[in-house]
Scaffold this active site. Structure first.
Site: not given
Ligand SMILES: Cc1ncc(COP(=O)(O)O)c(C=O)c1O
Ligand SMILES: N[C@@H](CCCC[NH3+])C(=O)O
Length: 441
Positions: A298, A337, A368
């Site tokens: 994923e 981020r 702010c």
């Molecule tokens: C279950 C699941 N799959 C896939 C991802 C995708 O992660 P990334 O964008 O780091 O590939 C996330 C987020 O970390 C997730 O929670």
């Molecule tokens: N939001 C995070 C990643 C989260 C992944 C989702 N499970 C980032 O910017 O690095």
């Protein structure tokens, strides 16, 4: 195929999309369109996404793992056009809310290619998933099993996976490490909770358990943690076969694949992943006498992150002590981020040639808070001035999808570029949009 004992050092990756070209004017073009031109046309701040880069990245995973399921993690960034590109490239979609599910449905995404995640799925999330007919629901906790089964109509069966915690620490920041004990996602392998949950799911006639799932974390550059997870999960598959006589056809290893934010940053290579993680899975299953389950991955950040460029206009330049601050018209509202994870970025002046050598500056936003920093200590030409356009690459993931309306600043638009043309995908959120939600007293 045996896995070499030595983990190869992950290779550095480019920070700009493959289509990026420096123009004679000193400007930079992405997808054949000059970035300063895009800033003029769509205003700033705005986000540009290179359609061909997204498609090429989707294809890279499909090519590396032709027999696996590859689902784009929509939490990284989602809009209708992107859903279509992902669909056309043959990927599935990882969604984690009714909102993401409805958007996918609106874009005509085939529901059987959707997998629903979430540690706390609301009744609306589950009902929407069942109404649309999603392919998989990933069970994240014991309490969810009966709750989901009760919503499945009589005579129907919902395919599910069980998300387990393999006890593998990986990810760029504690906030995104989800493969370890003691955090909110999944069911622990070590405590036996995961095995208990599997037994309960198997006892639910309206649920069809197709496999285990785990997701270790995010921004992981090496394959080592994934191999470690396979080494925990395959023995568990062996125990489940021995105890329940079940053999699962699928195994989900989640996403988390790292990209480069700055020159020299390592990124995860899908081919290396396929060879090493796929190889380990095959060899361990062979030793357990198990058929090799179909792998699902994923990738979120890896697909859209490097395809996105954020554009800002400089509003103010000032020195404070020994630091130079370059303040732009966006900030932590469109990119939280740096504030959340201490994330570091690359920044480039676009639209004109530098008139002076670079010096280190801190690029800050307009919000702010002193913590509203976009990029700490980055080199920019010493003559940078109000009105200049700055571009930030690797901005296509977890920026707009986590954007807020802090200080009632509307969220930026998104434009796609491809083949020398640009088109608007998501319009700018206006002050009127924001006011319209306020119903008064
Ligand atoms: C279950 C699941 N799959 C896939 C991802 C995708 O992660 P990334 O964008 O780091 O590939 C996330 C987020 O970390 C997730 O929670
Ligand atoms: N939001 C995070 C990643 C989260 C992944 C989702 N499970 C980032 O910017 O690095």
């Amino acid at each position: 195929m045996p896995v070499p004992a030595e983990e190869p050092t992950p290779a550095p990756a480019p920070v700009w999309p493959a289509s990026a070209r420096v123009l004679p004017s000193g400007d930079l073009a992405v997808g054949g369109v000059a970035l300063a031109e895009l800033a003029d046309r769509f205003g700033t701040p705005s986000y540009v996404i290179d359609e061909d880069e997204v498609r090429a990245r989707a294809r890279a995973w499909r090519a590396a793992l032709p027999d696996a399921g590859v689902a784009y993690a929509g939490k990284a960034f989602l809009c209708r056009a992107l859903v279509r590109w992902i669909e056309e490239e043959g990927l599935g979609l990882d969604a984690c809310s009714a909102g993401e599910l409805e958007l996918a449905a609106l874009a005509g995404f085939p529901p059987e290619r959707i997998v629903l995640h979430g540690n706390a799925k609301s009744p609306d999330d589950l009902r929407t998933a069942l109404r649309l007919g999603v392919g998989r629901v990933v069970i994240d906790g014991t309490g969810e099993i009966a709750r989901l089964a009760a919503l499945v109509p009589p005579g129907a069966r919902q395919r599910v996976m069980v998300r387990v915690v393999p006890g593998v620490a990986a990810g760029a920041h504690a906030a995104v490490r989800t493969g370890v004990e003691g955090q909110k996602f999944g069911l622990s392998v070590a405590s036996g909770e995961a095995e208990e949950a599997v037994a309960r799911v198997l006892g639910q006639p309206r649920l069809e358990l197709v496999g285990l799932h785990c997701h270790l974390g995010s921004q992981i550059a090496s394959t080592g943690p994934y191999i470690a997870a396979v080494r925990r999960l395959v023995p568990l598959l062996g125990r489940l076969r021995d105890r329940h006589g079940v053999i699962f056809p699928e195994l989900g290893l989640g996403g988390g694949f790292a990209i480069a934010y700055r020159e020299g940053d390592p990124a995860l290579d899908p081919r290396g992943y396929a060879e090493r993680v796929g190889g380990e899975l095959e060899s361990l299953c062979g030793r357990q006498g198990l058929p090799v389950p179909r792998l699902t991955v994923e990738p979120g950040r890896w697909i859209t992150g490097p395809a996105g460029v954020a554009l800002y206009r400089v509003l103010a330049v000032k020195s404070a002590g020994d630091r130079m601050f370059v303040a732009v018209d966006g900030g932590m509202s469109d990119n939280p981020r740096p504030a959340l994870y201490g994330a570091r970025y690359t920044v480039r002046l676009v639209g004109r040639a530098a008139g002076a050598p670079p010096r280190p500056v801190t690029v800050v936003g307009r919000h702010c808070e002193a913590g509203d920093v976009l990029a700490e200590d980055v080199p920019l030409p010493a003559d940078v001035r109000p009105g200049d356009v700055l571009a930030v690459p690797a901005s296509g993931a977890y920026q707009l999808s986590m954007a807020s309306v802090y200080n009632l600043v509307g969220r930026p638009p998104v434009a796609a570029v491809s083949g020398g043309r640009a088109r608007l995908l998501v319009r700018r959120e206006t002050a009127a949009d924001l006011r319209s939600r306020d119903v008064g007293e």
